[in-house]
Design an enzyme around this catalytic site. Structure first.
Site, PDB file in Angstrom:
ATOM      1  N   GLU A 203      27.662  43.386  40.045  1.00  0.00           N
ATOM      2  CA  GLU A 203      29.007  43.219  40.606  1.00  0.00           C
ATOM      3  C   GLU A 203      29.562  44.543  41.124  1.00  0.00           C
ATOM      4  OE1 GLU A 203      28.149  41.962  37.587  1.00  0.00           O
ATOM      5  OE2 GLU A 203      28.292  39.777  37.828  1.00  0.00           O
TER       6      GLU A 203
ATOM      7  N   ASP B  11      45.978  28.626  31.234  1.00  0.00           N
ATOM      8  CA  ASP B  11      44.849  28.746  32.167  1.00  0.00           C
ATOM      9  C   ASP B  11      45.286  28.471  33.602  1.00  0.00           C
ATOM     10  OD1 ASP B  11      42.191  29.120  32.996  1.00  0.00           O
ATOM     11  OD2 ASP B  11      41.498  28.391  31.062  1.00  0.00           O
TER      12      ASP B  11
ATOM     13  N   ASN C 167      26.769  44.270  33.947  1.00  0.00           N
ATOM     14  CA  ASN C 167      27.553  43.075  34.272  1.00  0.00           C
ATOM     15  C   ASN C 167      29.039  43.403  34.206  1.00  0.00           C
ATOM     16  OD1 ASN C 167      27.182  40.060  34.797  1.00  0.00           O
ATOM     17  ND2 ASN C 167      28.840  40.109  33.280  1.00  0.00           N
TER      18      ASN C 167
HETATM   19 MN    MN Z   1      27.287  38.717  36.350  1.00  0.00          MN
END
Ligand code: MN
Length: 421
Positions: free
Chosen positions: A194, A241, A132
């Protein structure tokens, strides 16, 4: 390599900037345009790297085709190729873990909890789900890191699953190709690889470097931090953010650094929180998901954009080729369902340029009757990023159908044009 890309894009060059607020000042002034800072305490720094144009160019596609290209690549993620290249190791030198305090890691704003890594691609591996890669903000302490893991995200899930058996191997790579940043910003299902997806986006195999102190292979970025995510929790935040407002302090997992590597003349990537780059990387991967969702309901959907003014997260504009009365409303409902953080949606006809906010406003001004064309849904689940969210975490959603009504004479809406020369 990021240096090759840097030479091929338009950028502003700045001789030097201070780590504390100085980088922020420069990146804010040129928000949306790549900036190369020659000297931040002896290091080179790139900022505002990814905008739509740079991403499209780095992938070799025209900007107008970017969303559909991303959609096609997402569907072919499994075809991606990863190759471990042992020769790449020679390009790196090892620093002692304590050296991290001398890296040009910015302090972006006065209330920030400390220096923050914001462009780090965080890589972990799980026995069942595979690799990941995702981007998380990381607070830098004297000799360790504190990572913000949003609940329900893949990294949080893999950490929670594996921490019961002991510390979790992690690598953080800073200074990578935009395709890897885009891929790491994409949320597929948990087995979605990914890195393979990044290879598909680039149209070639992705070379990886084998880590020394953790069982991981990672893209050859400018800096590679290897470490262990521990059970220990420390204060993380405050930090800005995507909306430009502050996120609060929370207890988050501590990462112990086991190895620090960098290229000989590394370029640090500073990603401005709340800047265009942050928004593009968050928003761009969502556009194909919304497009796919709307296409199931309105097959004549043309394009989708999460607008910059809407933080590339809360506002979408969708263009459709309207076939029957009601297509606009159906597109609104489908869009809201496919990106749960979406708050306001505008649906326009295909003659409106959805990348141009003025053209979208023109459609709202000339094609909308609010009593018929506006839908409001109360009490839906909202985005935690929206500071106006209600106390029970719900939000009202709104859709504006700014397509021309079939009850009207279409001729009345045609804009005057000169014949082609
Ligand atoms: Mn992922």
């Amino acid at each position: 390599m990021i240096r090759d890309l840097l030479n091929s894009i338009e950028k502003i060059e700045i001789p030097s900037a201070e780590r504390k607020f100085g980088i922020t000042r420069v990146l804010k002034r040129y928000d949306g345009t790549p900036v190369y800072i020659r000297d931040v305490e002896g290091y080179e720094v790139i900022g505002n790297l990814c905008n739509r144009e740079v991403i499209a160019r780095s992938l070799g596609v025209p900007v107008k085709d970017l969303m559909k290209y991303i959609l096609r690549c997402m569907e072919r993620e499994k075809e991606g190729e990863l190759i471990v290249n042992n020769r790449l190791k020679k390009e790196y030198v090892e620093d002692p873990p304590s050296e991290i305090k001398n890296y040009p890691i910015p302090i972006y704003y006065p209330r920030d909890g400390g220096p923050y890594i914001t462009s780090g691609v965080v890589i972990v591996k799980d026995r069942d789900y595979g690799v990941n890669a995702s981007i998380h903000r990381i607070l830098v302490r004297e000799d360790h890191l504190v990572i913000r893991m949003v609940e329900q995200r893949h990294l949080h899930y893999i950490y929670t699953k594996n921490i019961v058996n002991g510390e979790v191997d992690v690598a953080i790579v800073i200074g990578v190709h935009p395709a890897i940043l885009l891929a790491a910003s994409t949320s597929g299902d948990i087995t979605f690889n990914e890195l393979k997806y990044a290879s598909v986006l680039m149209g070639k195999p992705l070379e990886l470097v084998k880590c020394d102190t953790v069982d991981l292979e990672v893209p050859p970025g400018e800096f590679i931090i290897e470490g262990k995510i521990t059970r220990e929790m420390e204060d993380e935040g405050p930090f800005v953010d995507i909306t430009g407002t502050y996120d609060k302090v929370r207890k988050q997992p501590v990462i112990r650094i086991t190895s620090l590597k960098r290229r000989r003349n590394p370029i640090f990537h500073a990603l401005l929180p709340g800047g265009v780059e942050h928004k593009v990387l968050m928003g761009l991967p969502q556009e194909p998901r919304i497009y796919r969702g709307v296409r199931n309901t309105v097959p004549t959907v043309r394009d989708v954009v999460l607008t910059e003014g809407g933080c590339s997260w809360l506002h979408a504009v969708i263009s459709i080729e309207k076939r029957t009365e009601g297509d606009g409303k159906n597109a609104i409902l489908a869009a809201l369902a496919s990106h749960p953080s979406l708050k306001h949606v505008v649906v326009v006809d295909e003659d409106i340029d959805i990348q141009d906010p003025k053209d979208v406003e023109y459609a709202i001004a000339t094609r909308v009757q609010a009593d018929e064309d506006v839908i409001i849904i109360k009490g839906a689940k909202g985005s935690s990023l929206d500071p106006s969210i209600k106390e029970d975490k719900t939000t009202a959603k709104m859709g504006i159908d700014a397509t021309i009504s079939f009850k009207k004479n279409r001729e009345d809406f045609i804009r005057a044009q000169l014949p082609e020369e």
